[in-house]
Design a protein around this motif. Structure first.
Motif, PDB file in Angstrom:
ATOM      1  N   ASP A  84       0.806  -1.220   0.000  1.00  0.00           N
ATOM      2  CA  ASP A  84       0.000   0.000   0.000  1.00  0.00           C
ATOM      3  C   ASP A  84       0.842   1.275   0.000  1.00  0.00           C
ATOM      4  N   ALA A  85       2.117   1.156  -0.319  1.00  0.00           N
ATOM      5  CA  ALA A  85       2.997   2.328  -0.326  1.00  0.00           C
ATOM      6  C   ALA A  85       2.547   3.372  -1.340  1.00  0.00           C
ATOM      7  N   ILE A  86       1.782   2.968  -2.351  1.00  0.00           N
ATOM      8  CA  ILE A  86       1.358   3.904  -3.387  1.00  0.00           C
ATOM      9  C   ILE A  86       0.564   5.066  -2.805  1.00  0.00           C
ATOM     10  N   TYR A  87      -0.198   4.825  -1.731  1.00  0.00           N
ATOM     11  CA  TYR A  87      -0.973   5.909  -1.123  1.00  0.00           C
ATOM     12  C   TYR A  87      -0.048   6.974  -0.538  1.00  0.00           C
ATOM     13  N   PHE A  88       1.058   6.536   0.026  1.00  0.00           N
ATOM     14  CA  PHE A  88       2.044   7.471   0.557  1.00  0.00           C
ATOM     15  C   PHE A  88       2.747   8.193  -0.593  1.00  0.00           C
ATOM     16  N   GLN A  89       3.125   7.447  -1.595  1.00  0.00           N
ATOM     17  CA  GLN A  89       3.881   8.019  -2.713  1.00  0.00           C
ATOM     18  C   GLN A  89       3.084   9.093  -3.438  1.00  0.00           C
ATOM     19  N   GLU A  90       1.797   8.853  -3.644  1.00  0.00           N
ATOM     20  CA  GLU A  90       0.972   9.836  -4.347  1.00  0.00           C
ATOM     21  C   GLU A  90       0.840  11.129  -3.552  1.00  0.00           C
ATOM     22  N   GLU A  91       0.689  11.007  -2.233  1.00  0.00           N
ATOM     23  CA  GLU A  91       0.568  12.207  -1.413  1.00  0.00           C
ATOM     24  C   GLU A  91       1.896  12.951  -1.332  1.00  0.00           C
ATOM     25  N   LEU A  92       3.001  12.217  -1.242  1.00  0.00           N
ATOM     26  CA  LEU A  92       4.309  12.868  -1.211  1.00  0.00           C
ATOM     27  C   LEU A  92       4.603  13.563  -2.536  1.00  0.00           C
ATOM     28  N   ARG A  93       4.186  12.979  -3.637  1.00  0.00           N
ATOM     29  CA  ARG A  93       4.366  13.618  -4.943  1.00  0.00           C
ATOM     30  C   ARG A  93       3.587  14.927  -5.024  1.00  0.00           C
ATOM     31  N   ARG A  94       2.403  14.931  -4.436  1.00  0.00           N
ATOM     32  CA  ARG A  94       1.566  16.139  -4.467  1.00  0.00           C
ATOM     33  C   ARG A  94       2.145  17.240  -3.580  1.00  0.00           C
ATOM     34  N   ARG A  95       2.648  16.864  -2.398  1.00  0.00           N
ATOM     35  CA  ARG A  95       3.111  17.861  -1.432  1.00  0.00           C
ATOM     36  C   ARG A  95       4.559  18.295  -1.653  1.00  0.00           C
ATOM     37  N   PHE A  96       5.381  17.370  -2.097  1.00  0.00           N
ATOM     38  CA  PHE A  96       6.811  17.641  -2.225  1.00  0.00           C
ATOM     39  C   PHE A  96       7.295  17.213  -3.614  1.00  0.00           C
ATOM     40  N   PRO A  97       6.822  17.855  -4.666  1.00  0.00           N
ATOM     41  CA  PRO A  97       7.134  17.387  -6.027  1.00  0.00           C
ATOM     42  C   PRO A  97       8.626  17.340  -6.332  1.00  0.00           C
ATOM     43  N   ALA A  98       9.391  18.314  -5.836  1.00  0.00           N
ATOM     44  CA  ALA A  98      10.816  18.358  -6.153  1.00  0.00           C
ATOM     45  C   ALA A  98      11.600  17.272  -5.414  1.00  0.00           C
ATOM     46  N   ALA A  99      11.166  16.953  -4.200  1.00  0.00           N
ATOM     47  CA  ALA A  99      11.912  16.006  -3.371  1.00  0.00           C
ATOM     48  C   ALA A  99      11.258  14.628  -3.324  1.00  0.00           C
ATOM     49  N   HIS A 100      10.212  14.446  -4.096  1.00  0.00           N
ATOM     50  CA  HIS A 100       9.393  13.232  -4.009  1.00  0.00           C
ATOM     51  C   HIS A 100      10.213  11.943  -4.131  1.00  0.00           C
ATOM     52  N   SER A 101      11.011  11.817  -5.174  1.00  0.00           N
ATOM     53  CA  SER A 101      11.747  10.577  -5.421  1.00  0.00           C
ATOM     54  C   SER A 101      12.725  10.271  -4.292  1.00  0.00           C
ATOM     55  N   ARG A 102      13.429  11.312  -3.842  1.00  0.00           N
ATOM     56  CA  ARG A 102      14.407  11.112  -2.765  1.00  0.00           C
ATOM     57  C   ARG A 102      13.712  10.718  -1.462  1.00  0.00           C
ATOM     58  N   LEU A 103      12.593  11.369  -1.158  1.00  0.00           N
ATOM     59  CA  LEU A 103      11.848  11.046   0.059  1.00  0.00           C
ATOM     60  C   LEU A 103      11.355   9.595   0.036  1.00  0.00           C
ATOM     61  N   CYS A 104      10.799   9.189  -1.092  1.00  0.00           N
ATOM     62  CA  CYS A 104      10.278   7.821  -1.201  1.00  0.00           C
ATOM     63  C   CYS A 104      11.388   6.789  -1.018  1.00  0.00           C
ATOM     64  N   VAL A 125      -3.011  10.768   3.612  1.00  0.00           N
ATOM     65  CA  VAL A 125      -2.759   9.395   3.155  1.00  0.00           C
ATOM     66  C   VAL A 125      -3.865   8.469   3.643  1.00  0.00           C
ATOM     67  N   THR A 126      -4.236   8.622   4.903  1.00  0.00           N
ATOM     68  CA  THR A 126      -5.242   7.748   5.482  1.00  0.00           C
ATOM     69  C   THR A 126      -6.600   7.947   4.828  1.00  0.00           C
ATOM     70  N   ARG A 127      -6.967   9.192   4.591  1.00  0.00           N
ATOM     71  CA  ARG A 127      -8.263   9.453   3.940  1.00  0.00           C
ATOM     72  C   ARG A 127      -8.325   8.772   2.579  1.00  0.00           C
ATOM     73  N   ALA A 128      -7.252   8.864   1.834  1.00  0.00           N
ATOM     74  CA  ALA A 128      -7.214   8.221   0.517  1.00  0.00           C
ATOM     75  C   ALA A 128      -7.297   6.710   0.652  1.00  0.00           C
ATOM     76  N   PHE A 129      -6.650   6.159   1.673  1.00  0.00           N
ATOM     77  CA  PHE A 129      -6.592   4.713   1.850  1.00  0.00           C
ATOM     78  C   PHE A 129      -7.940   4.117   2.242  1.00  0.00           C
ATOM     79  N   VAL A 130      -8.673   4.794   3.133  1.00  0.00           N
ATOM     80  CA  VAL A 130      -9.902   4.188   3.681  1.00  0.00           C
ATOM     81  C   VAL A 130     -11.143   4.479   2.854  1.00  0.00           C
ATOM     82  N   GLN A 131     -11.062   5.429   1.918  1.00  0.00           N
ATOM     83  CA  GLN A 131     -12.254   5.748   1.146  1.00  0.00           C
ATOM     84  C   GLN A 131     -12.696   4.560   0.295  1.00  0.00           C
ATOM     85  N   PRO A 132     -14.001   4.214   0.315  1.00  0.00           N
ATOM     86  CA  PRO A 132     -14.493   3.120  -0.548  1.00  0.00           C
ATOM     87  C   PRO A 132     -14.266   3.459  -2.018  1.00  0.00           C
ATOM     88  N   ARG A 133     -13.877   2.453  -2.768  1.00  0.00           N
ATOM     89  CA  ARG A 133     -13.599   2.654  -4.193  1.00  0.00           C
ATOM     90  C   ARG A 133     -14.853   2.519  -5.065  1.00  0.00           C
TER      91      ARG A 133
END
Length: 209
Positions: A3-23, A81-89
């Motif tokens: 489920d790391a994708i939920y974290f990665q998507e939020e980090l990309r949105r908040r920290f676009p320049a540092a996203h890859s390094r943070l992940c 991240v949590t809101r994105a994770f728990v929302q019904p699809r």
């Protein structure tokens, strides 16, 4: 972590320049934490199995803190991240989330409570969870179901890594997941805030107009 994708998507949105390094740093930190929760996959207590997901939260928190992000930014990131994770699809998932509220007070829930007590009322590991199920109508707003977390594996894990102050972020998630199920969480205290237990009591939410 699946489920790391939920974290990665939020980090990309908040920290676009540092996203890859943070992940990359978070993944490395997660691997360092992994031995502390390795027991969770095979634990006899099913509550322990959530520790793998929570360890990725912990890794994210530690890395963001290391990069000088404020507690407010870290909290907001984790909650997003949590809101994105728990929302019904879809409608099927939405129905499943609301099913427990519809079953409250029925023999089905009484059976579920007995099963839950049998599985979670004993520790599967010293660093895991211990739960007491409560079925007295007088103690559960007439619903016949609630529970107390007497020992919390998340609190133990976060405190072990010097991040105990952030456990309350995950406590906030309980209100969100309860609301998605059509229930209001009624709580007197949490272990993360120094109480002797995390009490989970529920009331039905009024129907939406």
């Amino acid at each position: 972590m699946r489920d790391a994708i939920y974290f990665q998507e939020e980090l990309r949105r908040r920290f676009p320049a540092a996203h890859s390094r943070l992940c990359a740093e978070i993944d490395e930190q997660y691997r360092a934490i992994a031995p502390d929760v390795a027991f969770a996959r095979l634990s006899s207590n099913p509550m322990d199995r959530r520790l793998d997901f929570c360890s990725y939260f912990l890794a994210t928190i530690l890395i963001l803190e290391r990069h000088g992000e404020s507690p407010e930014t870290i909290r907001d990131t984790c909650l997003a991240v949590t809101r994105a994770f728990v929302q019904p699809r879809n409608s099927w998932q939405r129905w499943l989330r609301q099913l427990p509220a519809k079953l409250m007070g029925t023999p089905v829930v009484a059976l579920m409570a007995r099963v839950m007590q049998a599985k979670t009322g004993r520790k599967g590991h010293e660093d895991g969870f211990l739960v007491q199920v409560v079925t007295s109508p007088a103690e559960t707003h007439g619903l016949g179901y609630g529970f107390d977390i007497l020992e919390c594996g998340i609190v133990k894990l976060f405190r072990k890594h010097g991040a105990g102050q952030y456990v309350t972020v995950l406590c906030e998630v309980d209100e969100l997941t309860s609301a998605l199920a059509g229930l209001e969480l009624v709580r007197g205290g949490t272990l993360a805030r120094g109480a002797s237990r995390c009490d989970f009591r529920f009331r039905h939410l009024p129907p939406k107009r």
